[in-house]
Design a protein around this motif. Structure first.
Motif, PDB file in Angstrom:
ATOM      1  N   SER A   1     -46.486 -26.931  53.656  1.00  0.00           N
ATOM      2  CA  SER A   1     -46.049 -27.824  52.593  1.00  0.00           C
ATOM      3  C   SER A   1     -47.131 -28.847  52.312  1.00  0.00           C
ATOM      4  O   SER A   1     -47.974 -29.137  53.169  1.00  0.00           O
TER       5      SER A   1
ATOM      6  N   THR B   1     -43.262 -33.082  46.570  1.00  0.00           N
ATOM      7  CA  THR B   1     -43.491 -32.165  47.682  1.00  0.00           C
ATOM      8  C   THR B   1     -43.542 -30.733  47.177  1.00  0.00           C
ATOM      9  O   THR B   1     -42.674 -30.298  46.403  1.00  0.00           O
TER      10      THR B   1
ATOM     11  N   GLU C   1     -48.662 -30.104  55.883  1.00  0.00           N
ATOM     12  CA  GLU C   1     -47.901 -29.613  57.028  1.00  0.00           C
ATOM     13  C   GLU C   1     -48.353 -28.176  57.272  1.00  0.00           C
ATOM     14  O   GLU C   1     -48.020 -27.260  56.511  1.00  0.00           O
ATOM     15  N   CYS C   2     -49.147 -27.996  58.323  1.00  0.00           N
ATOM     16  CA  CYS C   2     -49.722 -26.677  58.603  1.00  0.00           C
ATOM     17  C   CYS C   2     -48.934 -25.989  59.720  1.00  0.00           C
ATOM     18  O   CYS C   2     -48.011 -26.564  60.295  1.00  0.00           O
TER      19      CYS C   2
ATOM     20  N   THR D   1     -50.366 -31.310  61.637  1.00  0.00           N
ATOM     21  CA  THR D   1     -50.140 -32.061  60.403  1.00  0.00           C
ATOM     22  C   THR D   1     -51.375 -32.907  60.124  1.00  0.00           C
ATOM     23  O   THR D   1     -51.873 -33.620  61.008  1.00  0.00           O
TER      24      THR D   1
ATOM     25  N   SER E   1     -53.212 -35.761  57.462  1.00  0.00           N
ATOM     26  CA  SER E   1     -52.953 -36.735  56.397  1.00  0.00           C
ATOM     27  C   SER E   1     -54.276 -37.261  55.855  1.00  0.00           C
ATOM     28  O   SER E   1     -55.226 -37.491  56.609  1.00  0.00           O
TER      29      SER E   1
END
Length: 527
Positions: A404, A415, A474-475, A479, A481
């Motif tokens: 995501s 999202t 979101e892997c 995650t 950022s």
């Protein structure tokens, strides 16, 4: 009777005339006395004037005599005088080496000082070396006093010996004056006796010669690798390179001939550790070849600003914190392995460094330990991270590994959820739970724009208080950022995972923003 009267009259007349004569005589006598007094007074005054004139004449004669004596003395010993005017001390020659002798000991300089351009002090040493090669005086001393007065007796305060192809020269440097000038004598070696022979002229030299009064370590610097000249010949023979941080190590090997096809034509290195950076089930990873080559070349040419311990022992290494280094860099060439150790820079960017060489000479093995030196400026590659070593893009993860994407910007928070990829490589995704018809196409374009963001520099300044865009990936295994702060019309600061700071171009950032707006508007992104 008449006769008697006439007789009385005659007697009275005689008495009267006698009285008048006496008074006239008295007046005449007084007048004569006054004249004599006046004449005497005038004579005394005249004598007094003549005496004064004689006195003045005597004084003038004494002054003339004194002046004559002083003039005589000045003519015997002329007064010292400083005469300024630039003049070359001797013709240019090919200088082989320079030896400085002062109260601290001996220091030697050679042509290698021309390679020292990285520090302010090295530039100062080079300027001094250039002066010694082509020395000039800014003045001379006319009618000098004794040499001891200028500190030039004996060997002076410092001696600079210049060995050259045609003739060796010597500068004996004495006292300084006015904080900016130095007295000196020029000498050369006598061809018959071989002794140093100095001239009589006392020269005035500029402040550059203050370098001759420094301690020997002031001139000492250390190469911690092959050096500027040799690295050109040995660089292609380096067959292994390793960077060790406080947490892990990165190892690099040259690309083999069989692997040339999948790497760039000019690529040299591949990453073989750590495995966490491998992708697509490979046993290695492609590297940012330009960054790795530049880092290795800088290590081979690393030179300290000043030596603090010439021959360090274990306790010296521990005292300067080099037994537990912040970074170490190792490389192997022609059977010898060099390792350079560095401490963490302080607030001013200063850190300590030393190196070891493990060598093999036939069947013999040994280790050379280099001096502990200090570096005044940060080593620009010290803070390299995964993004600098592997590839220089911010977004390393392929879209197939992303589950995501959350984007928070001036357009609000949205999202994108990715459930799968089609056989043709398009993502199956939703935007805030909905499925716009152009989402798959625009998502590929958007993620492609993210993949085009290249890291330009490590960013060490404080970013603005609030960011302009935040992206969270979101892997499958982690995650990531990214927070973006627009600095100006050219640069954007990006903070990765809250603690890694980079500088990227404004153009790359604007392209991401533009592609994102097309995605939200469900409009086709131009090719």
């Amino acid at each position: 009777m008449k006769r008697l009267i006439y007789l009385l009259i005659a007697i009275s007349l005689i008495i009267f005339l006698a009285a008048c004569g006496k008074e006239e005589a008295q007046n005449s006598s007084e007048q004569s006395t006054g004249t004599k007094t006046e004449n005497a007074t005038n004579e005394e005054s005249l004598y007094s004037e003549e005496t004064d004139e004689e006195s003045e004449s005597v004084e003038e004669t004494d002054e003339e005599s004194l002046y004559s004596e002083e003039t005589s003395k000045e003519s015997a010993v002329a007064e010292e005088k400083l005469v300024f005017g630039k003049q070359t001390l001797y013709d240019t020659d090919v200088v082989l080496s320079v030896k400085i002798t002062n109260t601290h000991g001996e220091s030697k300089l050679n042509r290698s000082v021309y390679e020292q351009f990285n520090t302010k002090k090295a530039t100062y040493i080079k300027s001094f070396y250039d002066f010694v090669c082509r020395p000039f005086a800014i003045g001379t001393v006319e009618n000098p006093k004794e040499l001891s007065y200028y500190g030039l007796d004996g060997e002076g305060q410092a001696t600079v010996e210049t060995r050259a192809v045609h003739k060796d020269r010597y500068l004996r440097i004495g006292n300084s004056f006015e904080g900016a000038y130095y007295f000196a004598l020029l000498g050369e070696k006598d061809e018959e006796s071989g002794e140093k022979v100095y001239g009589d002229t006392v020269y005035i030299l500029g402040d550059i010669v203050s370098c001759a009064f420094e301690e020997p370590l002031y001139f000492a610097t250390e190469y911690y690798g092959q050096g500027n000249m040799r690295v050109h010949f040995y660089y292609t023979d380096i067959d292994w390179f390793k960077l060790t941080t406080e947490d892990e190590s990165y190892e690099f090997y040259p690309i083999s001939d069989s692997e040339k096809g999948e790497f760039g034509v000019n690529s040299k290195w591949k990453l073989t550790a750590p495995e966490r950076l491998f992708r697509d089930d490979k046993s290695y990873e492609n590297v940012n070849d330009a960054n790795v080559c530049q880092m290795l070349y800088s290590i081979c040419n690393l030179r300290c600003d000043n030596i603090v311990v010439k021959e360090p022992k274990d306790e010296d290494i521990a005292r300067y914190g080099l037994d537990k280094p912040y970074r170490s860099y190792s490389y192997r060439t022609m059977g010898d392995t060099y390792t350079v150790y560095m401490t963490k820079p302080d607030e001013e960017g200063k850190f300590y460094v030393y190196a070891k060489e493990d060598y093999a000479d036939g069947c013999c093995y040994g280790t050379n330990v280099f001096s502990i030196g200090v570096m005044e400026k940060p080593f620009e590659f010290m803070e390299y991270t995964d993004y600098n070593l592997v590839i220089d893009t911010l977004f390393l993860k392929p879209l197939s590994e992303v589950k995501s994407i959350m984007i928070n910007s001036e357009d609000g928070e949205h999202t994108i959820d990715i459930s799968d990829m089609t056989d043709s490589g398009y993502p199956i995704a939703t935007l805030d739970g909905e499925t716009p018809d152009l989402l798959s196409y625009n998502l590929l374009s958007y993620y492609g724009a993210l993949g085009m963001i290249n890291i330009e520099f490590q960013y060490r300044e404080m970013p603005p208080e609030s960011g302009d865009m935040r992206i969270v990936l979101e892997c499958q295994d982690e995650t990531l950022s990214y927070t973006f702060y627009v600095l100006n019309s050219e640069k954007v600061h990006c903070k990765v995972n809250g603690d890694e700071d980079y500088l990227i171009s404004r153009d790359a950032y604007d392209w991401v923003v533009k592609s994102y707006k097309f995605l939200l508007a469900n409009e086709r992104m131009p090719e």
